[in-house]
Design a protein around this motif. Sequence first.
Motif, PDB file in Angstrom:
ATOM      1  N   ASP A 226       0.806  -1.227   0.000  1.00  0.00           N
ATOM      2  CA  ASP A 226       0.000   0.000   0.000  1.00  0.00           C
ATOM      3  C   ASP A 226       0.839   1.277   0.000  1.00  0.00           C
ATOM      4  OD1 ASP A 226       0.933  -0.097   2.592  1.00  0.00           O
ATOM      5  OD2 ASP A 226      -1.030  -0.110   3.543  1.00  0.00           O
ATOM      6  N   SER A 243      -4.964 -10.157  -6.257  1.00  0.00           N
ATOM      7  CA  SER A 243      -5.957  -9.749  -5.265  1.00  0.00           C
ATOM      8  C   SER A 243      -5.366  -8.756  -4.275  1.00  0.00           C
ATOM      9  CB  SER A 243      -6.481 -10.977  -4.525  1.00  0.00           C
ATOM     10  OG  SER A 243      -7.389 -10.610  -3.508  1.00  0.00           O
ATOM     11  N   ALA A 244      -4.121  -9.017  -3.829  1.00  0.00           N
ATOM     12  CA  ALA A 244      -3.461  -8.113  -2.883  1.00  0.00           C
ATOM     13  C   ALA A 244      -3.218  -6.745  -3.515  1.00  0.00           C
ATOM     14  CB  ALA A 244      -2.147  -8.725  -2.407  1.00  0.00           C
ATOM     15  N   GLU A 246      -4.975  -5.322  -5.900  1.00  0.00           N
ATOM     16  CA  GLU A 246      -6.264  -4.634  -5.992  1.00  0.00           C
ATOM     17  C   GLU A 246      -6.692  -4.065  -4.641  1.00  0.00           C
ATOM     18  OE1 GLU A 246      -9.041  -7.332  -7.642  1.00  0.00           O
ATOM     19  OE2 GLU A 246      -8.039  -7.446  -9.604  1.00  0.00           O
ATOM     20  N   THR A 247      -6.494  -4.859  -3.583  1.00  0.00           N
ATOM     21  CA  THR A 247      -6.864  -4.403  -2.242  1.00  0.00           C
ATOM     22  C   THR A 247      -6.060  -3.173  -1.832  1.00  0.00           C
ATOM     23  OG1 THR A 247      -7.471  -6.651  -1.574  1.00  0.00           O
ATOM     24  CG2 THR A 247      -6.989  -5.074   0.193  1.00  0.00           C
ATOM     25  N   ASP A 249      -4.947  -0.963  -3.787  1.00  0.00           N
ATOM     26  CA  ASP A 249      -5.203   0.111  -4.750  1.00  0.00           C
ATOM     27  C   ASP A 249      -3.917   0.527  -5.464  1.00  0.00           C
ATOM     28  OD1 ASP A 249      -6.922   1.782  -6.134  1.00  0.00           O
ATOM     29  OD2 ASP A 249      -6.643   3.462  -4.760  1.00  0.00           O
TER      30      ASP A 249
END
Length: 259
Positions: A226, A243-244, A246-247, A249
Amino acid sequence: MDSLKVGSERQHLILRRALAERVVKVKDLAAELGVHEMTIRRDIDQLAEQGLLQRIHGGARILEKTSEEVAHQLRATKHTEAKDALARAALELIEDGDVVALDASTTALALARILHARNVSAIVSGLDAANVLAASGVPFLMVGGNFHAPARSFVGAFFMDTMTRLHPDKVVFSAKAFSPDAGFTDPHLPEVGAKQTLVRAGGTVIALIDASKFERRALATIATLDQVDVLITNQAPSERVRSAVETADTTLIVTLEDQ
């Protein structure tokens, strides 16, 4: 020493083995590589002529005074096509007028080689990137500190204090490993501290990570996912990584140029 002029992948393997084990034996290398012992002896002779190895009875040993530089230059010769593809993708994110900070990785060095295609200035901590930018006419600021020979870079308190006063538009870095859990990691603590400071300083943080480093971890975390705005890689990652990303951002760019 200038640059490595190693004649074959076999010679690269001999050097890597010598770096890891300090001493290599002709008979062991010949058996492992499936070639005649005379072939290995010729390889060792050529490497010794360059001052990279010292011949000993039955084999060779790495020279202490050159081992760190050899290790760095060998890293620069690995995954070169992937690094070039990552660099070209990163260049597309850089705009005229940007101040671009580069870490001392060999992947960021690939970007330094083509950075003259933009009207930008740079901040660097590595000797190799500084030499490349000087030769291509890109204006740059070199941030000093304690010299870290394995990466041919400057690190430490002076470097970190200086970087906290600078605010580049883009920061480009790489790491030895990446996993969604541990983030971007590196085994060399002096480099970790320098890269952490770079990441905190940047407006847009771009990570260049070739696919061979995915789902691996090294000693210390440089940044979590992040903290990174853009992750550029050369192969489509696993669903877990996607997936990570996307989470967090984080923008994912896949070059796909070596598939």
